[in-house]
Scaffold this motif. Structure first.
Motif, PDB file in Angstrom:
ATOM      1  N   VAL A  85      -0.675   7.021   2.660  1.00  0.00           N
ATOM      2  CA  VAL A  85      -1.839   6.165   2.908  1.00  0.00           C
ATOM      3  C   VAL A  85      -2.741   6.825   3.949  1.00  0.00           C
ATOM      4  O   VAL A  85      -2.265   7.290   4.991  1.00  0.00           O
ATOM      5  CB  VAL A  85      -1.390   4.773   3.394  1.00  0.00           C
ATOM      6  CG1 VAL A  85      -2.588   3.932   3.829  1.00  0.00           C
ATOM      7  CG2 VAL A  85      -0.605   4.059   2.299  1.00  0.00           C
ATOM      8  N   VAL A 116      -5.080   6.003  -1.441  1.00  0.00           N
ATOM      9  CA  VAL A 116      -5.261   4.716  -0.762  1.00  0.00           C
ATOM     10  C   VAL A 116      -5.905   4.962   0.588  1.00  0.00           C
ATOM     11  O   VAL A 116      -5.393   5.741   1.403  1.00  0.00           O
ATOM     12  CB  VAL A 116      -3.921   3.975  -0.584  1.00  0.00           C
ATOM     13  CG1 VAL A 116      -4.127   2.679   0.201  1.00  0.00           C
ATOM     14  CG2 VAL A 116      -3.278   3.680  -1.938  1.00  0.00           C
ATOM     15  N   MET A 124       0.807  -1.219   0.000  1.00  0.00           N
ATOM     16  CA  MET A 124       0.000   0.000   0.000  1.00  0.00           C
ATOM     17  C   MET A 124       0.838   1.266   0.000  1.00  0.00           C
ATOM     18  O   MET A 124       0.434   2.296  -0.537  1.00  0.00           O
ATOM     19  CB  MET A 124      -0.975  -0.013   1.180  1.00  0.00           C
ATOM     20  CG  MET A 124      -2.036  -1.110   1.049  1.00  0.00           C
ATOM     21  SD  MET A 124      -2.862  -1.064  -0.552  1.00  0.00           S
ATOM     22  CE  MET A 124      -2.621  -2.773  -1.107  1.00  0.00           C
ATOM     23  N   TYR A 139      -6.841   2.874   3.809  1.00  0.00           N
ATOM     24  CA  TYR A 139      -6.587   1.602   4.488  1.00  0.00           C
ATOM     25  C   TYR A 139      -7.559   1.509   5.662  1.00  0.00           C
ATOM     26  O   TYR A 139      -7.429   2.224   6.656  1.00  0.00           O
ATOM     27  CB  TYR A 139      -5.139   1.548   4.963  1.00  0.00           C
ATOM     28  CG  TYR A 139      -4.695   0.236   5.555  1.00  0.00           C
ATOM     29  CD1 TYR A 139      -4.132  -0.752   4.750  1.00  0.00           C
ATOM     30  CD2 TYR A 139      -4.815  -0.015   6.919  1.00  0.00           C
ATOM     31  CE1 TYR A 139      -3.697  -1.958   5.287  1.00  0.00           C
ATOM     32  CE2 TYR A 139      -4.387  -1.210   7.464  1.00  0.00           C
ATOM     33  CZ  TYR A 139      -3.825  -2.180   6.653  1.00  0.00           C
ATOM     34  OH  TYR A 139      -3.396  -3.377   7.202  1.00  0.00           O
TER      35      TYR A 139
END
Length: 384
Positions: A64, A40, A31, A42
């Protein structure tokens, strides 16, 4: 190599059973790379408490966005997942995500994606989670549902691929990879960390999660037989009682270390260990630490894990030994071989193999499969 495009790839929503800040492993490696050219998100498993539902999002330095659902306690699992699903739908709307892909690590959380409409659904099956201690009985059925929904499936190793390729038509093996340059720092004279600096040599080390996959009986007996060997164990203890871990003057539990710290410890080990128990929870594992140990230039001894035997054992990069007698002998042989031409040849074989591995390449190859799957799903034009 994936085809290049002027338009950025769609955002990626990741459903994971692992906390982002727990142990830096496969999801984090992948990632962090995904976040270089796409958004992204998460999404961790929820935290429950006496609070109203909310989604707490914090941007990691890698880019992220780590999203943690906070769900009001006291509801059934189904209702709690429905509440999480509403939070994710709100996230998609709030962030203006008109197109996105869904990446799933944990089939148990599939219901939280009920309100999502991804372009592509990816199942990155990094372990056979149903074989782990305390796995919910409904996990296998949830995985069956995920297979029905997923467009493409990746597996964390070849043994796992052999099992999953029978359950889905588009499965690709992606075994554990490595950042060679990060672990090769161990060969460059790094200082010895303070908490192991005073330990005598030889030192035999392990890092990773200490859970039901770790052969505590093997390590305990090895320490008893070889009091002159210092055994260094790094990592959190999970799902087993710390009081049940073997204790000895030459067994040193130094706790969890960061990914950045690991080369310093490896630099001062004489042998690196993969002392996994042979049980259902280890049948399908592909230990990330195997190529990491080798990149650090440390001799490796492992129990007979399928994805370590092939290729590392078969190509004589790692010694494979089952049972305490054989494991002790393999460790002794590794210590005796140190500094010899044979040791140099073994490391050279490992270095040649590692030259073809990198998380960057793994991520590139995964992107290629995702786009190939998406292109295959597109309707044919009227001119075709």
């Amino acid at each position: 190599m994936p085809a290049t495009s002027l338009t950025p790839p769609p955002a990626l929503l990741v459903l994971s059973h692992l906390r982002w800040n727990f142990v830096f492993q496969r999801p984090q490696h992948l990632m962090v790379r995904a976040a270089r050219d796409r958004a992204v998100y998460y999404i961790e498993e929820p935290l429950f408490g006496e609070w109203p539902d909310r989604l707490e999002c914090q941007r990691d330095p890698s880019g992220v966005m780590v999203c943690t659902p906070h769900i009001e306690i006291g509801h059934s699992p189904a209702e709690s997942q429905a509440r999480t699903a509403r939070l994710l739908a709100d996230l998609v709307k709030r962030e203006g995500l008109t197109e996105y892909d869904l990446w799933v690590y944990t089939p148990m959380e599939l219901p939280v994606a009920a309100r999502l409409s991804p372009r592509v659904t990816i199942y990155d099956c990094m372990d056979e989670l149903a074989n782990f201690k305390g796995a919910p009985p409904e996990l296998r059925e949830r995985e069956r549902q995920l297979f029905a929904q997923a467009d493409v499936v990746f597996t964390g190793g070849h043994r796992l691929y052999e099992a999953k390729c029978l359950q889905h038509p588009n499965v690709h093996p992606f075994p554990s990879s490595v950042e060679v340059s990060h672990f090769a720092q161990a060969r460059q004279g790094l200082s010895d960390p303070a908490d192991q600096r005073e330990l005598p040599r030889p030192r035999l080390g392990f890092y990773g999660v200490i859970d039901e996959r770790f052969d505590t009986a093997l390590i305990g007996e090895l320490a008893r037989r070889r009091p002159e060997w210092q055994i260094v164990l790094l990592g959190p203890v999970v799902k087993i009682d710390p009081q049940e871990l073997p204790q000895a003057p030459n067994l040193h539990y130094l706790g969890q270390k960061t990914y950045a710290e690991l080369p310093q410890y490896l630099a001062h080990w004489d042998v690196a260990l993969l002392p996994f128990a042979l049980n259902p929870s280890t049948e399908f594992i592909s230990p990330t630490k195997t190529p990491e140990y080798l990149a650090a230039g440390v001799p490796v001894v492992s129990t007979g894990i399928r994805d370590v035997i092939r290729p590392y054992g078969e190509e004589e990069m790692v010694r494979i030994a089952d049972g305490v007698d054989a494991f002790e002998a393999a460790c002794a042989a590794a210590l005796t071989e140190a500094g010899t031409a044979q040791a140099a040849e073994r490391q050279a074989r490992a270095d040649r193999y590692l030259a073809g591995l990198s998380w960057d390449r793994t991520w590139q190859d995964m992107q290629f499969e995702i786009e190939a799957t998406q292109n295959a799903n597109l309707p044919e034009s009227a001119d075709d």
